[in-house]
Scaffold this active site. Structure first.
Site, PDB file in Angstrom:
ATOM      1  N   CYS A  52      41.322 -28.903  45.470  1.00  0.00           N
ATOM      2  CA  CYS A  52      41.901 -29.015  44.131  1.00  0.00           C
ATOM      3  C   CYS A  52      41.420 -30.290  43.446  1.00  0.00           C
ATOM      4  CB  CYS A  52      43.425 -28.975  44.182  1.00  0.00           C
ATOM      5  SG  CYS A  52      44.183 -30.337  45.078  1.00  0.00           S
ATOM      6  N   PHE A 104      48.050 -28.939  55.985  1.00  0.00           N
ATOM      7  CA  PHE A 104      48.532 -29.469  54.701  1.00  0.00           C
ATOM      8  C   PHE A 104      49.461 -28.430  54.063  1.00  0.00           C
ATOM      9  CE2 PHE A 104      44.134 -30.842  55.444  1.00  0.00           C
ATOM     10  CZ  PHE A 104      44.285 -32.224  55.502  1.00  0.00           C
ATOM     11  N   ARG A 129      47.343 -17.170  47.841  1.00  0.00           N
ATOM     12  CA  ARG A 129      48.222 -17.044  49.011  1.00  0.00           C
ATOM     13  C   ARG A 129      48.464 -15.579  49.359  1.00  0.00           C
ATOM     14  NH1 ARG A 129      50.891 -21.928  46.649  1.00  0.00           N
ATOM     15  NH2 ARG A 129      52.202 -20.618  45.328  1.00  0.00           N
ATOM     16  N   ASP A 138      44.410 -26.459  52.898  1.00  0.00           N
ATOM     17  CA  ASP A 138      44.781 -26.592  51.485  1.00  0.00           C
ATOM     18  C   ASP A 138      45.258 -28.022  51.228  1.00  0.00           C
ATOM     19  OD1 ASP A 138      45.331 -25.991  48.854  1.00  0.00           O
ATOM     20  OD2 ASP A 138      47.295 -25.132  49.266  1.00  0.00           O
ATOM     21  N   ASN A 198      49.769 -36.185  61.080  1.00  0.00           N
ATOM     22  CA  ASN A 198      48.549 -36.420  60.321  1.00  0.00           C
ATOM     23  C   ASN A 198      47.555 -35.316  60.661  1.00  0.00           C
ATOM     24  OD1 ASN A 198      45.724 -37.423  59.954  1.00  0.00           O
ATOM     25  ND2 ASN A 198      46.769 -39.240  59.177  1.00  0.00           N
ATOM     26  N   ASP A 229      51.985 -30.822  58.333  1.00  0.00           N
ATOM     27  CA  ASP A 229      51.995 -31.660  57.129  1.00  0.00           C
ATOM     28  C   ASP A 229      52.495 -33.043  57.524  1.00  0.00           C
ATOM     29  OD1 ASP A 229      51.820 -30.930  53.902  1.00  0.00           O
ATOM     30  OD2 ASP A 229      52.999 -32.731  54.318  1.00  0.00           O
TER      31      ASP A 229
END
Length: 366
Positions: free
Chosen positions: A339, A230, A215, A299, A278, A251
């Site tokens: 992730c 996100f 970040r 992300d 969404n 988000d």
């Protein structure tokens, strides 16, 4: 003769196959059930691990439910006692202190990386959140809690034992305060940014601490009009907003966007527009509207939480990266993340390449 009530329980011995012995000697931390040749133990016990010829190999956590039957603790023939655990915790804490981390929220113990398999410990200011992800660390939890109180003197410790992976160990999912008190939100600092985290209901142990360095690094590349997808509670948005003219944060969670809005106000960031939506749908809408951005952050949460989900995850990653690349201005920056453990770096790189080809744009990795 009287009984000695202080006698330690006899240590169980597990014998592994030749292949299991090779894995341990090659430095692997896990031995799977198929490589256990003989022996049983109590759930979560620390056991002696022997080679087929009876030679000592290691001491390990034993699981009677998981396919990961043994998690290696040490390859030295030493007692695994309170002094052992204190030493491991002190090593982990000392390492973080030497890093001189410019934040009050960071990971203190990262499982196998700190030689304490399946244990996660995160610091949030004066509070600690931990996760015991195997029978071994679940059984160890009272001792770890006591040691953390002695060593760090936290105001409160919370066990965020709600990950689904605990079910594979036959363990319940729960969130429990194991020491002191935990407030509804905890204020932490990351560089110059301050934000609130929810240690009871927040993602992971409260926040995505593993992206802290990314970040801060991303702030070097952003400018102008930026889109953060996100965004959760604003990890990227709060770091990037001071460097851009305007930032739109998206988000799907109303709780997350409400927390992000409060965090933006806390830091005096009036150029962040927060939208609950969404992201997949919004990216398509923005493309139809002809919107463009100078920088875009992707992300998302893990799309592939199992091997069976890889194909669907690849499709999802390609979709959002394709849409984002179409929204970028020439010379703009895409900060894209995954992730998903089951989607490795090579696979993810191919996703970005395929998305760029379909978007008909040239990209460079910086």
């Amino acid at each position: 003769m009287g009984n000695d009530n202080n006698t330690e329980p006899m240590e169980s011995t597990i014998t592994v196959s030749a292949r299991g012995a090779d894995r341990i000697q090659d430095g692997h931390f896990w031995v799977y059930r198929g490589d256990v040749a003989d022996g049983r133990a109590e759930a979560g016990a620390v056991v002696r691990v022997n080679a087929p010829n009876g030679r000592f190999l290691a001491r390990a956590f034993y699981s009677d439910r998981s396919q990961i039957t043994l998690r290696i603790l040490t390859r030295h023939d030493v007692p695994v006692d309170r002094a052992f655990w204190r030493s491991r915790l002190e090593q982990a804490v000392s390492f973080r202190e030497r890093l001189d981390i410019d934040a009050t929220a960071y990971r203190l113990v990262h499982g196998e990386g700190d030689l304490i398999p399946s244990l996660v410990i995160d610091r949030y200011g004066d509070y600690i959140a931990l996760q015991a992800l195997s029978q071994g660390t679940d059984r160890l939890l009272p001792e770890v809690t006591g040691l953390l109180v002695e060593m760090a003197n936290p105001t409160g410790i919370i066990a965020r034992n709600d990950p689904r992976v605990r079910l594979l160990e036959g363990l319940e999912q729960h969130v429990t305060v194991v020491h002191g008190d935990i407030p509804d939100t905890v204020a932490v600092r990351e560089g110059t940014v301050e934000y609130d985290v929810d240690l009871r209901r927040g993602q992971k142990t409260g926040a995505f601490l593993d992206q802290r360095e990314n970040r801060i690094a991303a702030a070097q590349y952003v400018s102008g009009r930026t889109l953060d997808c996100f965004s959760y509670a604003g990890g990227f948005a709060l770091q990037l907003a001071p460097h851009v003219t305007e930032l739109t944060a998206l988000d799907i969670s109303e709780d997350a966007t409400a927390l992000l809005a409060r965090n933006a106000a806390r830091n005096g960031l009036s150029n962040i527009q927060v939208r609950t939506t969404n992201v997949f749908d919004e990216l398509r809408t923005l493309e139809r509207m002809g919107e463009t951005f100078d920088a875009i952050v992707l992300d998302p949460p893990a799309f592939a939480k199992s091997k069976s989900a890889i194909e669907k995850a690849i499709s999802g990653y390609k979709e959002i990266n394709l849409r984002a690349l179409k929204l970028l201005t020439p010379g703009g920056f895409l900060i894209t993340c995954s992730c998903s453990y089951h989607v490795n770096e090579g696979m993810f790189g191919e996703v970005i390449l395929d998305a760029a080809l379909d978007a008909r744009v040239d990209v460079s990795v910086v």
